[in-house]
Design a protein around this motif. Sequence first.
Motif, PDB file in Angstrom:
ATOM      1  N   UNK A 202      23.860  52.029  92.987  1.00  0.00           N
ATOM      2  CA  UNK A 202      24.885  51.810  93.857  1.00  0.00           C
ATOM      3  C   UNK A 202      24.506  50.724  94.629  1.00  0.00           C
ATOM      4  N   UNK A 203      25.506  50.171  95.245  1.00  0.00           N
ATOM      5  CA  UNK A 203      25.349  49.032  95.977  1.00  0.00           C
ATOM      6  C   UNK A 203      26.433  49.081  97.341  1.00  0.00           C
ATOM      7  N   UNK A 204      25.960  49.517  98.282  1.00  0.00           N
ATOM      8  CA  UNK A 204      27.078  49.578  99.358  1.00  0.00           C
ATOM      9  C   UNK A 204      27.458  48.293  99.857  1.00  0.00           C
ATOM     10  N   UNK A 205      28.544  48.192 100.624  1.00  0.00           N
ATOM     11  CA  UNK A 205      29.025  47.100 101.265  1.00  0.00           C
ATOM     12  C   UNK A 205      29.673  47.256 102.614  1.00  0.00           C
ATOM     13  N   UNK A 206      29.802  46.572 103.462  1.00  0.00           N
ATOM     14  CA  UNK A 206      30.452  46.698 104.760  1.00  0.00           C
ATOM     15  C   UNK A 206      31.092  45.355 105.544  1.00  0.00           C
ATOM     16  N   UNK A 207      31.971  45.758 105.962  1.00  0.00           N
ATOM     17  CA  UNK A 207      32.486  44.461 106.879  1.00  0.00           C
ATOM     18  C   UNK A 207      32.544  44.590 108.318  1.00  0.00           C
ATOM     19  N   UNK A 208      31.878  44.044 109.134  1.00  0.00           N
ATOM     20  CA  UNK A 208      31.848  44.038 110.499  1.00  0.00           C
ATOM     21  C   UNK A 208      32.572  42.744 111.345  1.00  0.00           C
ATOM     22  N   UNK A 209      32.999  43.300 112.444  1.00  0.00           N
ATOM     23  CA  UNK A 209      33.920  42.270 113.388  1.00  0.00           C
ATOM     24  C   UNK A 209      33.043  41.465 114.159  1.00  0.00           C
ATOM     25  N   UNK A 210      32.034  40.813 113.644  1.00  0.00           N
ATOM     26  CA  UNK A 210      31.264  39.807 114.073  1.00  0.00           C
ATOM     27  C   UNK A 210      30.414  40.318 115.708  1.00  0.00           C
ATOM     28  N   UNK A 211      30.292  41.628 115.791  1.00  0.00           N
ATOM     29  CA  UNK A 211      29.623  42.418 116.805  1.00  0.00           C
ATOM     30  C   UNK A 211      28.133  42.955 116.485  1.00  0.00           C
ATOM     31  N   UNK A 212      28.489  44.010 115.558  1.00  0.00           N
ATOM     32  CA  UNK A 212      27.292  44.619 114.959  1.00  0.00           C
ATOM     33  C   UNK A 212      27.656  45.402 113.582  1.00  0.00           C
TER      34      UNK A 212
ATOM     35  N   UNK B 101      24.596  54.548 104.114  1.00  0.00           N
ATOM     36  CA  UNK B 101      25.267  54.613 102.842  1.00  0.00           C
ATOM     37  C   UNK B 101      24.239  54.579 101.803  1.00  0.00           C
ATOM     38  N   UNK B 102      23.218  53.897 101.774  1.00  0.00           N
ATOM     39  CA  UNK B 102      22.259  53.551 100.838  1.00  0.00           C
ATOM     40  C   UNK B 102      21.265  55.119 100.873  1.00  0.00           C
ATOM     41  N   UNK B 103      21.227  55.728 101.840  1.00  0.00           N
ATOM     42  CA  UNK B 103      20.315  56.857 102.070  1.00  0.00           C
ATOM     43  C   UNK B 103      21.292  58.064 101.246  1.00  0.00           C
ATOM     44  N   UNK B 104      22.243  57.949 101.387  1.00  0.00           N
ATOM     45  CA  UNK B 104      23.234  59.199 100.765  1.00  0.00           C
ATOM     46  C   UNK B 104      23.061  58.848  99.326  1.00  0.00           C
ATOM     47  N   UNK B 105      23.374  57.503  99.001  1.00  0.00           N
ATOM     48  CA  UNK B 105      23.348  57.312  97.511  1.00  0.00           C
ATOM     49  C   UNK B 105      22.089  57.795  96.809  1.00  0.00           C
ATOM     50  N   UNK B 106      21.048  57.604  97.542  1.00  0.00           N
ATOM     51  CA  UNK B 106      19.598  58.046  97.231  1.00  0.00           C
ATOM     52  C   UNK B 106      19.474  59.566  97.056  1.00  0.00           C
ATOM     53  N   UNK B 107      20.424  60.307  98.043  1.00  0.00           N
ATOM     54  CA  UNK B 107      19.988  61.771  98.021  1.00  0.00           C
ATOM     55  C   UNK B 107      20.951  62.190  96.723  1.00  0.00           C
ATOM     56  N   UNK B 108      21.743  61.334  96.023  1.00  0.00           N
ATOM     57  CA  UNK B 108      22.448  61.732  94.902  1.00  0.00           C
ATOM     58  C   UNK B 108      21.762  61.197  93.502  1.00  0.00           C
ATOM     59  N   UNK B 109      20.291  60.549  93.971  1.00  0.00           N
ATOM     60  CA  UNK B 109      19.632  60.348  92.804  1.00  0.00           C
ATOM     61  C   UNK B 109      19.886  58.867  92.151  1.00  0.00           C
ATOM     62  N   UNK B 110      20.846  58.324  92.879  1.00  0.00           N
ATOM     63  CA  UNK B 110      21.337  56.829  92.371  1.00  0.00           C
ATOM     64  C   UNK B 110      20.031  55.911  92.692  1.00  0.00           C
ATOM     65  N   UNK B 111      20.196  55.006  92.069  1.00  0.00           N
ATOM     66  CA  UNK B 111      19.340  53.679  92.314  1.00  0.00           C
ATOM     67  C   UNK B 111      20.074  52.844  93.172  1.00  0.00           C
ATOM     68  N   UNK B 112      19.444  52.524  94.310  1.00  0.00           N
ATOM     69  CA  UNK B 112      20.282  51.571  94.973  1.00  0.00           C
ATOM     70  C   UNK B 112      19.783  50.005  94.887  1.00  0.00           C
TER      71      UNK B 112
END
Length: 281
Positions: A90-100, A108-119
């Motif tokens: 797994x490799x999560x990606x996000x877009x953010x509007x220049x604030x935070x 997202x990474x935590x959820x992927x790890x819960x599914x036994x995926x390697x981030x």
Amino acid sequence: MNQQTVYIVYFSPAGTTRMVAQALAHEASTAGYPVVSLDLASRSTDVKVVQSRISKGDILFAGTPVYANHPVPVVMDFLAGLSETEGAYAAPFVTFGAVSSGVALREMATMAKEKKMTVLGGIKVAARHSMLWQSDAPLGKGRPDEKDMAEVARFAQAVMGKASADGKAGPLPEDALNYQRQEVQEAAKAAGLHVIKPMLLPFDVNIDACTQCGLCVENCPTANITLEEGPVFADRCVVCFNCVRVCEPGAISSKVLPFIEADLHKRLDFFREPAETVAFV
């Protein structure tokens, strides 16, 4: 042809997360991977079918805009609906509007790890703030730009390179996505879509101004709007404001919209997060 499949799953009301998703798909296709792309706003794809097909060795890029410091719930729901798949990446990606960018990547990474995926990595991409389409100088104006998209390409190549290491790919270090200051993390605990929705809704509806054009229905990413005498809203709104943006006659409007830009500028002093695209691999 590579035996691994690259899955690119995303939600993109404003279009910038889709832009990143398409760039990732291009890099994966160029590298010889079969690519499956899923727009979670699409009403023509069975999400459960895609969830069931992700298997050992496959790579999942999951993407979301950051809303109130968190991923949009539909993306987290997709991840939560995955079966435990040890050996998938797994490799999560996000877009953010220049604030935070909040804590979205970490969640997202935590959820992927819960599914036994390697981030294997994550990336936050600076973008024009989706709520400021009426502004002459919006936060994140012109983003993502060429430099941002070059970083997205490098990120995709790095993740695929790690995943091709014959099952020996090392995971991203545990704390790599824990980059926010403690104050921001604490603020994120008190934030979220459930908090901001009552502040931003309901929208104002002028039935007399409605032309029944259907653009609000067509552009709602959660199928939340039906047309009767005018637009009628269900309870699936993610306050993306697409309906307000596309309604040229002004049948849908918002009393709070004129105040949002000033509020966002005030928040910059607290978050102090550079409007930069950063990859973690």
